[in-house]
Scaffold this motif. Structure first.
Motif, PDB file in Angstrom:
ATOM      1  N   ALA A  47       0.587  -1.359  -0.225  1.00  0.00           N
ATOM      2  CA  ALA A  47      -0.004  -0.072  -0.344  1.00  0.00           C
ATOM      3  C   ALA A  47       0.818   1.278  -0.232  1.00  0.00           C
ATOM      4  CB  ALA A  47      -0.883  -0.445   1.057  1.00  0.00           C
ATOM      5  N   ALA A  48       1.850   1.465   0.861  1.00  0.00           N
ATOM      6  CA  ALA A  48       2.693   2.001   0.642  1.00  0.00           C
ATOM      7  C   ALA A  48       3.291   2.615  -0.979  1.00  0.00           C
ATOM      8  CB  ALA A  48       3.943   1.927   1.453  1.00  0.00           C
ATOM      9  N   TRP A  49       3.549   1.564  -1.895  1.00  0.00           N
ATOM     10  CA  TRP A  49       3.892   2.027  -2.774  1.00  0.00           C
ATOM     11  C   TRP A  49       2.897   2.362  -3.851  1.00  0.00           C
ATOM     12  CZ3 TRP A  49       7.377   3.356  -5.750  1.00  0.00           C
ATOM     13  CH2 TRP A  49       8.010   3.335  -6.989  1.00  0.00           C
ATOM     14  N   ASP A  50       1.367   1.387  -3.627  1.00  0.00           N
ATOM     15  CA  ASP A  50       0.762   2.593  -4.239  1.00  0.00           C
ATOM     16  C   ASP A  50      -0.367   3.847  -3.731  1.00  0.00           C
ATOM     17  OD1 ASP A  50       0.338  -0.548  -5.567  1.00  0.00           O
ATOM     18  OD2 ASP A  50      -0.620  -0.801  -3.502  1.00  0.00           O
ATOM     19  N   ILE A  51       0.383   4.860  -2.704  1.00  0.00           N
ATOM     20  CA  ILE A  51       0.183   5.874  -1.973  1.00  0.00           C
ATOM     21  C   ILE A  51       1.690   6.489  -1.909  1.00  0.00           C
ATOM     22  CG2 ILE A  51      -0.232   7.205  -0.103  1.00  0.00           C
ATOM     23  CD1 ILE A  51      -0.641   4.969   1.517  1.00  0.00           C
ATOM     24  N   MET A  52       2.268   5.953  -2.793  1.00  0.00           N
ATOM     25  CA  MET A  52       3.839   6.829  -3.199  1.00  0.00           C
ATOM     26  C   MET A  52       3.197   7.392  -5.174  1.00  0.00           C
ATOM     27  SD  MET A  52       5.715   8.037  -1.027  1.00  0.00           S
ATOM     28  CE  MET A  52       6.913   8.428  -2.199  1.00  0.00           C
ATOM     29  N   LEU A  53       2.866   6.671  -5.866  1.00  0.00           N
ATOM     30  CA  LEU A  53       2.294   6.093  -6.902  1.00  0.00           C
ATOM     31  C   LEU A  53       1.120   7.360  -7.290  1.00  0.00           C
ATOM     32  CD1 LEU A  53       2.678   2.666  -8.593  1.00  0.00           C
ATOM     33  CD2 LEU A  53       3.602   4.843  -9.037  1.00  0.00           C
ATOM     34  N   GLU A  54       0.340   7.205  -6.632  1.00  0.00           N
ATOM     35  CA  GLU A  54      -0.947   8.015  -6.419  1.00  0.00           C
ATOM     36  C   GLU A  54      -1.120   9.816  -5.809  1.00  0.00           C
ATOM     37  OE1 GLU A  54      -4.434   8.694  -8.232  1.00  0.00           O
ATOM     38  OE2 GLU A  54      -3.792   7.531  -7.841  1.00  0.00           O
ATOM     39  N   LEU A  55       0.078   9.478  -5.204  1.00  0.00           N
ATOM     40  CA  LEU A  55       0.432  10.987  -4.597  1.00  0.00           C
ATOM     41  C   LEU A  55       1.380  11.888  -6.107  1.00  0.00           C
ATOM     42  CD1 LEU A  55       1.476  10.496  -0.836  1.00  0.00           C
ATOM     43  CD2 LEU A  55      -0.626  12.044  -1.620  1.00  0.00           C
ATOM     44  N   PHE A  56       2.157  11.012  -6.164  1.00  0.00           N
ATOM     45  CA  PHE A  56       3.436  11.501  -7.610  1.00  0.00           C
ATOM     46  C   PHE A  56       1.611  12.128  -8.845  1.00  0.00           C
ATOM     47  CE2 PHE A  56       5.736  11.422 -10.922  1.00  0.00           C
ATOM     48  CZ  PHE A  56       6.263  12.224 -10.803  1.00  0.00           C
ATOM     49  N   ILE A  57       1.630  11.386  -9.042  1.00  0.00           N
ATOM     50  CA  ILE A  57       0.821  11.526 -10.047  1.00  0.00           C
ATOM     51  C   ILE A  57      -0.033  13.197 -10.016  1.00  0.00           C
ATOM     52  CG2 ILE A  57      -1.236  10.958 -11.651  1.00  0.00           C
ATOM     53  CD1 ILE A  57      -0.348   7.851 -11.091  1.00  0.00           C
ATOM     54  N   VAL A  58      -1.292  12.685  -8.543  1.00  0.00           N
ATOM     55  CA  VAL A  58      -2.065  13.778  -8.400  1.00  0.00           C
ATOM     56  C   VAL A  58      -1.247  15.271  -8.027  1.00  0.00           C
ATOM     57  CG1 VAL A  58      -3.590  12.412  -7.470  1.00  0.00           C
ATOM     58  CG2 VAL A  58      -1.935  13.453  -5.837  1.00  0.00           C
ATOM     59  N   ALA A  59       0.164  15.577  -7.913  1.00  0.00           N
ATOM     60  CA  ALA A  59       0.794  16.676  -7.666  1.00  0.00           C
ATOM     61  C   ALA A  59       1.186  16.676  -8.645  1.00  0.00           C
ATOM     62  CB  ALA A  59       2.086  15.871  -6.393  1.00  0.00           C
ATOM     63  N   GLU A  60       1.890  16.190  -9.701  1.00  0.00           N
ATOM     64  CA  GLU A  60       2.027  16.579 -11.032  1.00  0.00           C
ATOM     65  C   GLU A  60       0.691  16.999 -12.204  1.00  0.00           C
ATOM     66  OE1 GLU A  60       4.974  17.286 -12.172  1.00  0.00           O
ATOM     67  OE2 GLU A  60       5.466  16.216 -10.135  1.00  0.00           O
ATOM     68  N   GLU A  61      -0.252  16.381 -12.027  1.00  0.00           N
ATOM     69  CA  GLU A  61      -1.424  16.918 -11.691  1.00  0.00           C
ATOM     70  C   GLU A  61      -2.313  18.734 -11.573  1.00  0.00           C
ATOM     71  OE1 GLU A  61      -3.914  13.869 -12.459  1.00  0.00           O
ATOM     72  OE2 GLU A  61      -3.280  12.975 -14.234  1.00  0.00           O
ATOM     73  N   GLY A  62      -1.732  18.567 -10.546  1.00  0.00           N
ATOM     74  CA  GLY A  62      -1.598  19.900  -9.021  1.00  0.00           C
ATOM     75  C   GLY A  62      -2.859  19.826  -8.870  1.00  0.00           C
ATOM     76  N   ARG A  63      -3.421  18.910  -8.483  1.00  0.00           N
ATOM     77  CA  ARG A  63      -4.082  18.355  -7.572  1.00  0.00           C
ATOM     78  C   ARG A  63      -3.870  17.638  -5.778  1.00  0.00           C
ATOM     79  NH1 ARG A  63      -7.036  13.635  -9.287  1.00  0.00           N
ATOM     80  NH2 ARG A  63      -5.351  12.640 -10.252  1.00  0.00           N
ATOM     81  N   ASN A  64      -4.969  18.354  -4.901  1.00  0.00           N
ATOM     82  CA  ASN A  64      -4.182  17.517  -3.598  1.00  0.00           C
ATOM     83  C   ASN A  64      -5.440  16.380  -3.087  1.00  0.00           C
ATOM     84  OD1 ASN A  64      -2.828  19.486  -2.731  1.00  0.00           O
ATOM     85  ND2 ASN A  64      -4.695  20.328  -2.287  1.00  0.00           N
ATOM     86  N   MET A  65      -4.539  15.351  -2.169  1.00  0.00           N
ATOM     87  CA  MET A  65      -5.434  14.143  -1.909  1.00  0.00           C
ATOM     88  C   MET A  65      -5.401  13.983  -0.047  1.00  0.00           C
ATOM     89  SD  MET A  65      -4.355  10.274  -3.347  1.00  0.00           S
ATOM     90  CE  MET A  65      -3.192   9.475  -1.942  1.00  0.00           C
ATOM     91  N   CYS A  66      -6.608  13.783  -0.271  1.00  0.00           N
ATOM     92  CA  CYS A  66      -6.987  14.215   1.898  1.00  0.00           C
ATOM     93  C   CYS A  66      -6.713  12.163   1.592  1.00  0.00           C
ATOM     94  CB  CYS A  66      -8.241  14.593   2.073  1.00  0.00           C
ATOM     95  SG  CYS A  66      -9.186  13.109   0.966  1.00  0.00           S
ATOM     96  N   VAL A  67      -6.623  12.711   3.146  1.00  0.00           N
ATOM     97  CA  VAL A  67      -6.672  10.863   3.575  1.00  0.00           C
ATOM     98  C   VAL A  67      -7.419  10.500   3.665  1.00  0.00           C
ATOM     99  CG1 VAL A  67      -6.413   9.839   6.597  1.00  0.00           C
ATOM    100  CG2 VAL A  67      -4.859  11.989   5.961  1.00  0.00           C
ATOM    101  N   LYS A  68      -8.514  10.809   3.464  1.00  0.00           N
ATOM    102  CA  LYS A  68      -9.723   9.608   2.467  1.00  0.00           C
ATOM    103  C   LYS A  68      -9.503   9.500   1.639  1.00  0.00           C
ATOM    104  CE  LYS A  68     -14.812   9.311   2.789  1.00  0.00           C
ATOM    105  NZ  LYS A  68     -15.840   9.745   2.849  1.00  0.00           N
ATOM    106  N   GLU A  69      -9.261   9.849   0.607  1.00  0.00           N
ATOM    107  CA  GLU A  69      -9.123   9.264  -1.117  1.00  0.00           C
ATOM    108  C   GLU A  69      -7.999   8.857  -0.454  1.00  0.00           C
ATOM    109  OE1 GLU A  69     -10.347  12.419  -3.502  1.00  0.00           O
ATOM    110  OE2 GLU A  69      -8.390  13.634  -2.010  1.00  0.00           O
ATOM    111  N   THR A  70      -6.939   8.725   0.119  1.00  0.00           N
ATOM    112  CA  THR A  70      -5.350   7.769   1.017  1.00  0.00           C
ATOM    113  C   THR A  70      -6.267   6.193   0.840  1.00  0.00           C
ATOM    114  OG1 THR A  70      -4.461   9.070   1.003  1.00  0.00           O
ATOM    115  CG2 THR A  70      -3.298   7.862   1.149  1.00  0.00           C
ATOM    116  N   MET A  71      -6.726   6.733   1.861  1.00  0.00           N
ATOM    117  CA  MET A  71      -7.453   5.402   1.861  1.00  0.00           C
ATOM    118  C   MET A  71      -7.816   4.499   1.086  1.00  0.00           C
ATOM    119  SD  MET A  71      -9.083   5.934   5.530  1.00  0.00           S
ATOM    120  CE  MET A  71      -8.327   7.288   6.902  1.00  0.00           C
ATOM    121  N   ALA A  72      -8.650   4.849   0.003  1.00  0.00           N
ATOM    122  CA  ALA A  72      -9.284   4.096  -0.585  1.00  0.00           C
ATOM    123  C   ALA A  72      -7.861   3.862  -1.962  1.00  0.00           C
ATOM    124  CB  ALA A  72     -10.436   4.983  -1.640  1.00  0.00           C
TER     125      ALA A  72
END
Length: 159
Positions: A47-72
């Motif tokens: 899950a840590a790797w999945d979180i890192m990948l998603e955080l990278f993608i959303v950041a580069e797209e200029g979006r944010n991710m909240c803890v609840k979305e991280t859980m999904a």
């Protein structure tokens, strides 16, 4: 060397990866999702790797991710996801902050160390894939040591 579309362009005090690194992150993310179709979920799940990948993608797209979305994204329970976030935070790869618009929400984002590690890894992955293509798919495994790469580039230590 081929046309390497992963060159870095400046963005403020950091670098902005090209679209190809975001595309490579998405491909990596999709490959991880596809593993669950062929193997038991718990075998190739981090899950840590999945979180890192998603955080990278959303950041580069200029979006944010909240803890609840991280859980999904993690596919784990709230407690397990929070443990993963805490571990990534202790490793100085992510940071949490309150949403300035809604203080009930907590935003999770890559730290600069986390972002640089993801860029270094994705560039490494891109180069390894390109080398395999050039050699007809017969390359030897190449190790990836992010701390060594950061020291070489003068990006500082990730403790």
């Amino acid at each position: 060397m081929g046309s390497r579309d992963y060159s870095m362009a400046k963005r403020g005090n950091g670098t902005k990866p090209s679209r190809s690194l975001v595309a490579l992150a998405r491909q990596t993310q999709q490959a991880r999702i596809n593993c669950s179709q062929h193997f038991p979920k718990h075998v190739f799940r981090d899950a840590a790797w999945d979180i890192m990948l998603e955080l990278f993608i959303v950041a580069e797209e200029g979006r944010n991710m909240c803890v609840k979305e991280t859980m999904a994204v993690s596919g784990e329970s709230a407690t397990s996801t929070l443990r993963r976030i805490e571990g990534l935070e202790e490793a100085r790869l992510v940071a949490r902050r309150y949403d300035p618009i809604d203080h009930r929400r907590v935003i999770v984002e890559l730290s600069e160390n986390g972002r640089q590690a993801m860029i270094a890894f994705l560039v490494h992955l891109f180069e390894a894939g390109e080398a395999a293509s050039e050699q007809g798919g017969t390359t030897k495994p190449v190790s990836f040591i992010p701390m060594a790469n950061n020291r070489q580039r003068g990006l500082g230590e990730m403790e």
